[in-house]
Design an enzyme around this catalytic site. Structure first.
Site, PDB file in Angstrom:
ATOM      1  N   ALA A  63       0.859  -1.180   0.000  1.00 57.18           N
ATOM      2  CA  ALA A  63       0.000   0.000   0.000  1.00 57.18           C
ATOM      3  C   ALA A  63       0.896   1.231   0.000  1.00 57.18           C
ATOM      4  O   ALA A  63       2.068   1.147   0.368  1.00 57.18           O
ATOM      5  CB  ALA A  63      -0.878  -0.027   1.241  1.00 57.18           C
ATOM      6  N   GLY A 102       0.533  -5.102   0.688  1.00 48.80           N
ATOM      7  CA  GLY A 102      -0.604  -5.058  -0.222  1.00 48.80           C
ATOM      8  C   GLY A 102      -0.273  -5.617  -1.598  1.00 48.80           C
ATOM      9  O   GLY A 102      -1.152  -6.118  -2.301  1.00 48.80           O
TER      10      GLY A 102
END
Ligand code: 3HC
Ligand code: NAI
Length: 693
Positions: A63, A102
C-alpha cells in the site's frame, strides 16, 4: 494508459501493467487504474485470461504508506483484491523484485502466481505496526498453511521465490522472460478451461490445524512472548488464528477492524515515522547521485578488542573480507575465539546455515603486522580510546595505507579533526561509530569531520547499507549525537539518585517506558569504568558513578556496581552498600533525600534527551529531528513503538514538554531549562521530529 496502469493484449491474454515508480506502491490512482482495466476487460469478448505485472524495478511493494494519514478513498484495497479474486477469467500475477504487503495481497487475490527466481515475497506490515489488511491474514494461511503464514506475518520476513514455491505460494518460478512465461501460463489455463482457483474458497491447508491446533498454539505463544509491548504482533496472531475458527468472510471482517485500529494507533504512527526516517537519513547535503563512491574490496580493522571483533563480524557476515590487526597476541586469540563461538552459536540457533558460518569465518584473517594495512581500501581504527594513541596510529596509517584508502575511526568521543591532523590526508578521514555489539546493533553514526571528502562520506554510507546498518550522518561534538544525549540523561540519573530515587526505581521507570533495561543496569552491564574514563578525559563529574568506580565497583565484571551480582549471575540485586554510599554522598552535598514518584522519574529520564536533542539540532550536529530518533531507537533501545525522543516529544505536545521542563527547572535544575528551539517550535505549532536544520 489510465493513471499508472496500462492495458494491452497479447493474443487472447490481457496484460495489465502497473507503472508507479519507484516501488509501484498502491496509491489511489493505481487502485483506481487496476479497477478500470478490469472493467474494460470484463466488457470485451476477445480475452480469455489476464496477467497482472509491473514495470520498473519491482512488483507492487505494498500500500502507499504516505496515504495512511489521510482518510481512505475508494476503491479500497481489500475490495480490489476481492474483485480480482472473483473475476470471471483466470488472472496470473507475474512477480519480479519484491511483492510486499498489499502487493503480495494483490498477488494472493490473483488465481495463479508466477515469479522470477530472484523475486522475494513477504507481508512486512508488522514492521510498520500494522497487520496485512487486504485479506493477507486470511489468504496466506490458505496458500501455505497456518503455521508458515503465522511465522511470515508475525516476523514480517521475506522469503525467496524458491522457498515460496516449495511452500505453495507460487505456481511457477522462471529464470527470465517473466512476462512471456506468465502469458504462456495464463493462456494454458484458459485453454484447459480448468475451474478457477480462488484462495478464499480453499480450506484444505487449514483442516489439520483446525482439528488439532496445539502445534499452531505453541508457535503462537512463542511469538506473543516476543511481542514486547507491541500491539501489531498480537493482532497478527489473532487474525491468523481466526482462520481456524472463522470462515473467510468473518475472518476478513475482523482483519479489517484490527487493521483500522492499528492504523489509527500511536504505535503504528511511530513505526511509519521510523520507516520514512530511515529513507530520509540516506539523503545528506553535498552528496547526490553524481558523488562517486570509492571501490572497497578489502577492509582492515585496527584493534581486535570488543569493537574490532564485532566490526570484523559485521563485514564478514556481509561477505566482505576483513583483516584484524592487533599487536597483542592474546587479544587476537580472544578475538578468534569470540568470533568462532559467535558464528557457531548463530548456526546452532538456526539464524544462519553452517555453510554461511563457515564462509564468514574464512573471510576474517588476523595478524600482528601493521604493514598489512597497505592492502586495505578501508581501514577502521578501533584501538583504545586515547587521543595520543589514536594520533600515533593515524600517523602510521598515513605512512602505510594506500593512496585513496578511507581512514575511519570508531572513536566514541574524541575530536576527529584533531585525529585527522596526524595525517597528510584529512579528506580521507571519517568517523564510523559502531555500537556494541557491532555485529548486532543496527546503528552506524557516520561522523563527518570538517574536511571529510563527499565521496568518502558517500562510500561509508554505502558500506553501512551493505552491512544492513542504519547509517545516520552526524557532525562533530563531544560524544557526537547519541553519546552526548546519553551523557545529558546520565547527569539527570545522578541527580535522581542523590535526590532520593534508588537504582531499581529508576530502572523500573525506564523499563515501564519501554526500554529493555534501565540506565543503571545498562551501566553495570557495559562497565562503569568506560564512562568514568570518558568523564575524566573531558573533565566531567558524575558523583555517584565516580564514587562507585573509585571503590572498584565497575558493574557486572566486578560483581558489584549500582547493583550486586551473585557468582555467575547477571541478575541485578539491590545493594545496601550502594544505597549507603549514595545516602552519604547526598548528605555531604546537603541534599535531603525524598521519595520521587514514578511519573516524575520517567519525565526526568526522557525530558533531558528531548532537550539535548533540541540543542544538538540548533548546533547542526544532527541534520534532522528524525535522525535523532533513528539514533536512539537503533543504538540505545529507545522503544520503537514510541518513535524516538523527537517523535515522542511531538506526541506529548511540545507545549507540554516545555511546561514540564520548566516545572523541573523550577526545582533549581539548570539542565532541564527548555532549549530555545523547543519553545520556538511549540509556539509556531511545528514538530521536532520534522525539524530540518
Ligand atoms: N509506500 C510509499 N512509499 C514507499 C513505499 C510504500 N509502501 N515503499 C517504499 N516507498 C518509497 C520510499 O519512501 C522511498 O522514497 P524516497 O525515494 O522518496 O525516499 C522510495 O520508495 C524507495 O524506497 P527504498 O529507498 O526503501 O528502496 P529500496 O529499493 O531500498 O527498497 C523496498 C525497496 C524493499 C520495496 C522497500 O522500500 C520497502 O520495504 N518498502 C516497504 C514495503 C512495505 O512495508 N509494504 C507494506 C506496506 S503496508 C500495506 O501494504 C498495508 C496493506 O496490508 C493493506
Ligand atoms: P578494547 O579495549 O576492547 O580493545 C582495544 C584493542 O586495541 C586491544 O585489543 C588492543 O590490543 C588494541 N590496540 C591497542 N593499540 C593498538 C595498535 N596500535 N594497533 C592495533 N591495535 C591496538 O576497546 P573497545 O571497547 O573495543 O574500544 C575500541 C574503540 O571503540 C574505542 O575508541 C572506543 O571508544 C570505541 N567504542 C567502544 C564501544 C564499546 O561499547 N566498547 C562502543 C563504540 C565505540
Amino acid at each position: 494508459m489510465s493513471g499508472n496502469v496500462s492495458l494491452e493484449t497479447r493474443g487472447r491474454v490481457a496484460l495489465i501493467t502497473v507503472d508507479n515508480p519507484p516501488v509501484n506502491a498502491l496509491s489511489h490512482a493505481v487502485r483506481a487504474g487496476i479497477a478500470a482495466r478490469l472493467d474494460e476487460i470484463a466488457a470485451r469478448d476477445d480475452v480469455d485470461a489476464v496477467v497482472l505485472a509491473c514495470a520498473g524495478r519491482t512488483f507492487i511493494a505494498g500500500a502507499d504508506i504516505r496515504e495512511f494519514n489521510a482518510p481512505p478513498r475508494e476503491p479500497h484495497l481489500p475490495d480490489l483484491v476481492d474483485r480480482l479474486e472473483s473475476f470471471k477469467l483466470p488472472i496470473v500475477a507475474a512477480i519480479h523484485g519484491t511483492a510486499l504487503g498489499g502487493g503480495l495481497e494483490i498477488a494472493l487475490g490473483c488465481h495463479y502466481r508466477v515469479a522470477l527466481s530472484s523475486a522475494r515475497l513477504g507481508l512486512p506490515e508488522v514492521k510498520l505496526g500494522l497487520l496485512p489488511g487486504a485479506g493477507g491474514t486470511q489468504r496466506l494461511p490458505r496458500a501455505v498453511g497456518p503455521e508458515t503464514a503465522l511465522e511470515m506475518i508475525v516476523t514480517g520476513r521475506m522469503i525467496a521465490a524458491k522457498e515460496a514455491h516449495g511452500a505453495g505460494l507460487l505456481d511457477a518460478v522462471v529464470e527470465d522472460d517473466l512476462i512471456a512465461e506468465a502469458i504462456g501460463f495464463a493462456a494454458a489455463r484458459a485453454e484447459r478451461n480448468a475451474p478457477i482457483r480462488r484462495l478464499s474458497k480453499m480450506d484444505e491447508k487449514l483442516e489439520a490445524c483446525r482439528r488439532d491446533p496445539s502445534s499452531f498454539e505453541g508457535k503462537a505463544q512463542k511469538m506473543l512472548a516476543r511481542a514486547k509491548g507491541l500491539d501489531a504482533p498480537v493482532a497478527c496472531v489473532e487474525a491468523v488464528r481466526n482462520t481456524l475458527t472463522m470462515d473467510f468472510v468473518q475472518g476478513q471482517k475482523r482483519e479489517r477492524e484490527l487493521f483500522a485500529q492499528l492504523k489509527q494507533g500511536e504505535q503504528s504512527k511511530a513505526q511509519r515515522h521510523l520507516f520514512f526516517a530511515e529513507r530520509k537519513a540516506q539523503k545528506v547535503p553535498g552528496i547526490d547521485r553524481q558523488t562517486g563512491e570509492r571501490d572497497i574490496r578489502k577492509i582492515a580493522v585496527l584493534g581486535a578488542g570488543t569493537m574490532g571483533s564485532g566490526i570484523a563480524m559485521a563485514f564478514a557476515s556481509a561477505g566482505l573480507p576483513v583483516v584484524l590487526i592487533d599487536p597483542d597476541d592474546k587479544a587476537r586469540e580472544r578475538a578468534r575465539a569470540t568470533i568462532e563461538s559467535n558464528y557457531q552459536k548463530s548456526a546452532e540457533r538456526g539464524r544462519i546455515t553452517p555453510d554461511m558460518a563457515e564462509r564468514a569465518l574464512t573471510l576474517v584473517s588476523m595478524t600482528g603486522d601493521f604493514t598489512q594495512v597497505a592492502e586495505a581500501d578501508l581501514v577502521i581504527e578501533a584501538v583504545f580510546e586515547d587521543m595520543a594513541l589514536k594520533k600515533k596510529v593515524f600517523a602510521d596509517l598515513d605512512r602505510h595505507a594506500k593512496e585513496g584508502a578511507i581512514l575511519a575511526s570508531n572513536t566514541s568521543y574524541l575530536d576527529l579533526d584533531e585525529i585527522a591532523t596526524a595525517t597528510s590526508r584529512p579528506r580521507d578521514v571519517v568517523g564510523m561509530h559502531f555500537f556494541s555489539p557491532a555485529n548486532v546493533m543496527r546503528l552506524l553514526e557516520v561522523v563527518r569531520a570538517t574536511q571529510t571528502a563527499p565521496d568518502v562520506l558517500a562510500t561509508v554510507i554505502g558500506i553501512g547499507r551493505k552491512l544492513g546498518k542504519v547509517s545516520v550522518t552526524v557532525g562533530l561534538a563531544y560524544g557526537f549525537v547519541g553519546n552526548r544525549m546519553l551523557l545529558a540523561r546520565n547527569m539527570e540519573v545522578e541527580n535522581l539518585l542523590l535526590e532520593g530515587a534508588r537504582p531499581q526505581e529508576i530502572d523500573a521507570a525506564a523499563t515501564e517506558f519501554g526500554f529493555a533495561m534501565g540506565p543503571c543496569a545498562v551501566g553495570d552491564l557495559s562497565g562503569l569504568d568506560i564512562g568514568w574514563r570518558a568523564r575524566k578525559a573531558a573533565g566531567l563529574k558524575g558523583p555517584v558513578a565516580d564514587a562507585l568506580c573509585e571503590r572498584g565497583r565497575f558493574g557486572q565484571k566486578t560483581g558489584q556496581g549500582y547493583y550486586r551480582y551473585e557468582d555467575g549471575s547477571r541478575t541485578p540485586l539491590p545493594d545496601p552498600e550502594t544505597e549507603a554510599l549514595i545516602d552519604e554522598l547526598a548528605a555531604e552535598r546537603g541534599i535531603t533525600r525524598r521519595p520521587i514518584e514514578r511519573q516524575a522519574i520517567t519525565e526526568r529520564l526522557i525530558l533531558p534527551l528531548i532537550n539535548e536533542a533540541a540543542h544538538i539540532l540548533t548546533e547542526g550536529v544532527a541534520l534532522r529531528g528524525s535522525d535523532i530518533d533513528l539514533i536512539w531507537v537503533n543504538g540505545y533501545g529507545f522503544p520503537r513503538a514510541k518513535g524516538g525522543p523527537a517523535f515522542h516529544a511531538d506526541q506529548l505536545g511540545l507545549d507540554h514538554v516545555v511546561a514540564r521542563l520548566e516545572h523541573h527547572a523550577g526545582g533549581g535544575n539548570e539542565r532541564t531549562k527548555p532549549a530555545p528551539l523547543l519553545t520556538e517550535l511549540a509556539q509556531s505549532g511545528k514538530r521536532l521530529s520534522e525539524y530540518e536544520g
